[in-house]
Design an enzyme around this catalytic site. Sequence first.
Site, PDB file in Angstrom:
ATOM      1  N   GLU A 166       0.817  -1.221   0.000  1.00 25.23           N
ATOM      2  CA  GLU A 166       0.000   0.000   0.000  1.00 25.23           C
ATOM      3  C   GLU A 166       0.850   1.270   0.000  1.00 25.23           C
ATOM      4  O   GLU A 166       0.784   2.079   0.942  1.00 25.23           O
ATOM      5  CB  GLU A 166      -0.937   0.012   1.217  1.00 25.23           C
ATOM      6  CG  GLU A 166      -1.873  -1.178   1.277  1.00 25.23           C
ATOM      7  CD  GLU A 166      -2.969  -1.053   2.335  1.00 25.23           C
ATOM      8  OE1 GLU A 166      -2.906  -0.114   3.144  1.00 25.23           O
ATOM      9  OE2 GLU A 166      -3.877  -1.886   2.333  1.00 25.23           O
ATOM     10  N   GLU A 364      -4.929  -8.834   0.864  1.00 25.33           N
ATOM     11  CA  GLU A 364      -5.511  -8.483   2.168  1.00 25.33           C
ATOM     12  C   GLU A 364      -6.993  -8.252   1.988  1.00 25.33           C
ATOM     13  O   GLU A 364      -7.437  -7.656   0.997  1.00 25.33           O
ATOM     14  CB  GLU A 364      -4.936  -7.186   2.760  1.00 25.33           C
ATOM     15  CG  GLU A 364      -3.614  -7.304   3.431  1.00 25.33           C
ATOM     16  CD  GLU A 364      -3.160  -5.998   4.077  1.00 25.33           C
ATOM     17  OE1 GLU A 364      -4.001  -5.229   4.588  1.00 25.33           O
ATOM     18  OE2 GLU A 364      -1.944  -5.745   4.051  1.00 25.33           O
TER      19      GLU A 364
HETATM   20  C1  BG6 Z   1      -3.964  -2.350   5.580  1.00 22.13           C
HETATM   21  C2  BG6 Z   1      -2.552  -2.493   6.028  1.00 22.13           C
HETATM   22  O1  BG6 Z   1      -4.140  -1.017   5.237  1.00 22.13           O
HETATM   23  O2  BG6 Z   1      -5.008  -2.540   6.466  1.00 22.13           O
HETATM   24  C3  BG6 Z   1      -2.376  -3.112   7.395  1.00 22.13           C
HETATM   25  O3  BG6 Z   1      -1.728  -3.122   5.091  1.00 22.13           O
HETATM   26  C4  BG6 Z   1      -3.482  -2.684   8.315  1.00 22.13           C
HETATM   27  O4  BG6 Z   1      -1.106  -2.772   7.870  1.00 22.13           O
HETATM   28  C5  BG6 Z   1      -4.821  -3.139   7.733  1.00 22.13           C
HETATM   29  O5  BG6 Z   1      -3.313  -3.103   9.630  1.00 22.13           O
HETATM   30  C6  BG6 Z   1      -6.039  -2.813   8.572  1.00 22.13           C
HETATM   31  O6  BG6 Z   1      -6.126  -1.451   8.828  1.00 22.13           O
HETATM   32  P1  BG6 Z   1      -6.068  -0.849  10.303  1.00 22.13           P
HETATM   33  O7  BG6 Z   1      -5.711   0.574  10.114  1.00 22.13           O
HETATM   34  O8  BG6 Z   1      -7.424  -1.026  10.886  1.00 22.13           O
HETATM   35  O9  BG6 Z   1      -5.026  -1.620  11.026  1.00 22.13           O
END
Ligand code: BG6
Length: 466
Positions: A166, A364
């Site tokens: 990202e 993800e």
């Molecule tokens: C993604 C990232 O943006 O989302 C992770 O690659 C992140 O590092 C995940 O933890 C979930 O988002 P957040 O901000 O709720 O942890």
Amino acid sequence: MKYQFPRDFWWGSASSAPQTEGESLSGGKSATIWDTWYAKQPGRFHQQIGPQQTSTFYQHWQQDIALLKQLNHNSFRTSISWARLMPKGRGEVNPEAVDFYNGVIDELLAQGITPFINLFHFDMPTVMQEQGGWESRYVVDAYAEYADTCFRLFGDRVQHWFTFNEPIVPVEGGYLYDFHYPNVVDFKRAATVAYHTVLAHALAVKKYRQRELGGEIGIILNLTPSYPRSENPADIKAANIADLLFNRSFLDPVLRGEYPTELVALLKDYDQLPECQPGDSALILEGKVDLLGINYYQPRRIKCRDSRVNPDAPFMPEWLFDYYQMPGCKMNPHRGWEIYEPGIYDILTNLRENYDNPRCFISENGMGVENEQRFSQNGQINDDYRIEFVSEHLKWVHRALAEGSHCLGYHMWTFIDNWSWCNAYKNRYGFIQLDLKTQQRIVKKSGEWFAATADNQGFDEVEKND
Ligand code: BG6
């Protein structure tokens, strides 16, 4: 109805060094911007929990890999910490880090889990930030040296590399919207950071290919489809601008080897173009990836602005569009993110129709939920909502595959509850529950469901709990 996936589909999850390793100022590691920011402003972090209190992967990696095996993962992504491997940013390599990463990679392979290794997950070493971070071409070169060191040390066994996770997030967080260090608000500097990240990516790809290690290299992008509020041309124009700025600013260079002309024209109009040098375009062309990771959490809903901007305020993307909350949409209230499962299909379809159907995978997808303890039954978190979240997204992936998408796998964020940046442990994402006090790990119901799904290469219709 059974949702059957291809036999060699990648089933796994993703994590990152800064969110799991811990020992963030020991083991020879130097500080990252997270350590530095936490030291300056602990109040910016939920319950003042900082980057030292992660899920202790540095100590428990063997146990954690055994759990991955238990979840029937055939693949797993984590990242290497630049500040751990090369504490000065350039030059010397930390032997303790080499031992650690060798141990992790070898153990994953021994358990039949393919390691997917990412090189940068928001974790700029402080020594490099002091050199200007991504605003500096010196740091671009240093990153390429670090990437090449990783290929040299681990490339005999790691066959799936990613230059960035990202990359737009440090641009947004660090240089536009004040949710990452160094908390700058300046579009032109943000554009420079984005541009230099693309150059760093391309240099790393070039270095990887020069080594002829037989594996593949890609990047992981958070692709957030932009949906206009209506068919009104003004809304469509606004959504297209959001798409250019937040998706195509990275997607086009890494898949097509060049920036969209519309984006360049837009930044030129507002006098926000970064400084380019001869040779940059040729380098960017060399950065076309073998494999694209897609992170998908939520859509972006857009409408045209209906008010004038304050001309004295700093120039922002939102000068050109506005956000729109669709009435009746499904929300994850803990994170404030809309849940829109067809978005994952729309991304895959867009890639198939407009980008030559690249090799890609869902790198993800996940759901962070607050106070999950309230769902505990007989000592296990009964997270049916997560099973529903994953299965509903997988159905759309299944449909995209049936239509010819080149999607090779699905990785969940994440395998164990981990440290979520400024949100620390507010929202839990894992297949495995982490007890922060004892560091005990307990598989949630969704973890068992995922293990069965991976084992069966698919799942039967999941009953919904209303
Ligand atoms: C993604 C990232 O943006 O989302 C992770 O690659 C992140 O590092 C995940 O933890 C979930 O988002 P957040 O901000 O709720 O942890």
